[in-house]
Design a protein around this motif. Structure first.
Motif, PDB file in Angstrom:
ATOM      1  N   ASN A  66      -5.270  -1.809   1.131  1.00 39.46           N
ATOM      2  CA  ASN A  66      -5.137  -0.736   0.154  1.00 39.46           C
ATOM      3  C   ASN A  66      -3.954  -0.937  -0.787  1.00 39.46           C
ATOM      4  OD1 ASN A  66      -3.117  -0.319   1.988  1.00 39.46           O
ATOM      5  ND2 ASN A  66      -3.619   1.818   2.445  1.00 39.46           N
ATOM      6  N   GLY A 122       0.811  -1.201   0.000  1.00 38.43           N
ATOM      7  CA  GLY A 122       0.000   0.000   0.000  1.00 38.43           C
ATOM      8  C   GLY A 122       0.849   1.258   0.000  1.00 38.43           C
ATOM      9  N   ARG A 130      -6.881   2.132  -6.484  1.00 42.51           N
ATOM     10  CA  ARG A 130      -5.692   1.803  -5.700  1.00 42.51           C
ATOM     11  C   ARG A 130      -4.465   2.527  -6.245  1.00 42.51           C
ATOM     12  NH1 ARG A 130      -6.760  -2.853  -2.735  1.00 42.51           N
ATOM     13  NH2 ARG A 130      -8.882  -2.554  -1.941  1.00 42.51           N
ATOM     14  N   ILE A 146      -1.940  -2.461  -4.209  1.00 42.84           N
ATOM     15  CA  ILE A 146      -2.291  -2.475  -5.625  1.00 42.84           C
ATOM     16  C   ILE A 146      -3.009  -3.775  -5.948  1.00 42.84           C
ATOM     17  CG2 ILE A 146      -1.365  -2.540  -7.972  1.00 42.84           C
ATOM     18  CD1 ILE A 146      -1.236   0.202  -6.767  1.00 42.84           C
TER      19      ILE A 146
END
Length: 366
Positions: A269, A208, A285, A271
């Protein structure tokens, strides 16, 4: 001659015919090792590159797989594993021999399965260390292939080796030739155009935006950037893979950013890319990374050149389309006629029994 004698004679002839079809062959693997293997291989331990093995050897090649390093498929790409096992449930019945990187690879289990050959990735072979000697002492040949290096030479060589092991030499050569043509034609466009080298950064977005994850130096995505003539900003700081200091990333002012992700990114969160991933989710994202400290001043962010790419489509003969995507992202004016994501799906339609649905490439422009 009575029926029993006839049966025994026919059985003997059948066994002899099977032996006659078997052919001991010397294979030069990607490490230059000369390995004597009975071909086509009848009892295979498959360490990695399962989709490549199926695409090149056809689905029937799975009939001869007696063991698999299951975590390199189910653990690393669970959505892909589910896609294939829903189509072919018998995959779940193939014995698991463990995983080298997690130090669960079982030499005893491998030997008990009586394989005629073990097919390993280069990194697996290196990771086994002295255990290689135990397997070879048991009379089990080990053949090493390597798609992780992301070089044209090793991709082609590995494909030809799988073709030889599965008795699909012609199909393997077709796939290898297609791959070589795609890579060479892509590189030729770039060479002819003589455009400036775009400063490029790639990061595995599994943690993230709040935490920098690893980037690549001279292998995997890093090798692709280098091959495409880009200026890989990680090169001075990372040899193979590892994290860069955030200040170093900002100071390098990349023109292009690639954030790689998998299906596991759908939670949290990170990708999210791959099988079953909605495009809006993938783009959202990606957009989250623009909020990283200092990134709003980065040329890549200011010019809308932040891209998502599917981690599962690297280190495989299927990655020709991802090379195209990276080339198109780095040199947009040269590849307007190419649709890399469609090329990726077309490979499945032509060579594999399943076709994934989801998001495998993405871009945020605002």
């Amino acid at each position: 001659m009575n029926r029993c004698a006839v049966f025994i004679l026919m059985l003997g002839m059948s066994v002899f015919a099977g032996l006659a079809q078997a052919k001991m062959t010397i294979i030069d693997d990607v490490l230059g090792r000369k390995v004597e293997v009975d071909l086509p291989a009848q009892r295979v331990i498959l360490g990695f590159y399962a989709e490549d093995y199926i695409a090149i050897g056809t689905e029937s090649a799975l009939d001869n797989v007696v063991g698999i390093s299951r975590d390199t498929w189910e653990g690393w790409r669970p959505a892909s594993w589910n896609l294939y096992t829903n189509y072919r449930p018998s995959l779940k019945e193939i014995p698991d021999v463990g995983e080298v990187e997690a130090q669960t690879f079982s030499i005893e289990k491998v030997i008990s399965l009586k394989p005629s050959v073990i097919l390993l990735a280069d990194w697996q072979y290196q990771g086994l260390g002295t255990d290689v000697e135990r397997l070879e002492s048991a009379g089990i040949p080990i053949v090493v292939i390597d798609y992780n290096a992301q070089t044209l030479e090793r991709h082609v060589k590995s494909t030809q080796i799988i073709g030889a092991l599965t008795g699909q030499e012609k199909r393997a050569q077709e796939i290898a030739d297609d791959y070589q043509h795609t890579i060479e034609s892509t590189l030729q466009r770039i060479k002819t155009a003589k455009l400036p080298k775009p400063r490029t950064y790639v990061e595995f977005g599994n943690k993230g935006p709040s935490q920098y994850s690893f980037t690549y130096g001279k292998n995997m995505w890093g090798a692709v950037i280098n091959m495409l003539g880009g200026d890989n900003i990680a090169t001075p700081f990372v040899e193979w893979w590892g994290t860069m200091n955030p200040e170093q990333v900002l100071a390098s002012r990349p023109d292009v950013v690639f954030l790689a992700g998998t299906e596991s990114g759908m939670t949290g969160n990170a990708i999210a890319m791959g099988q079953g991933v909605d495009r809006k989710l993938a783009e959202a994202r990606l957009a989250g990374y623009k909020k990283r400290t200092g990134w709003e001043q980065m040329p890549a962010v200011k010019n809308g050149r932040v891209y998502g790419i599917y981690q599962g489509a690297s280190r495989t003969i299927l990655d020709a389309s991802m090379v195209q995507f990276m080339a198109k992202s780095m040199y947009p004016s040269l590849f307007e006629d190419i649709n890399p994501e469609q090329e990726y799906l077309d490979f499945y339609k032509k060579y594999l029994p399943v076709v994934p649905t989801g998001t495998f490439t993405a871009q945020i422009t605002e």
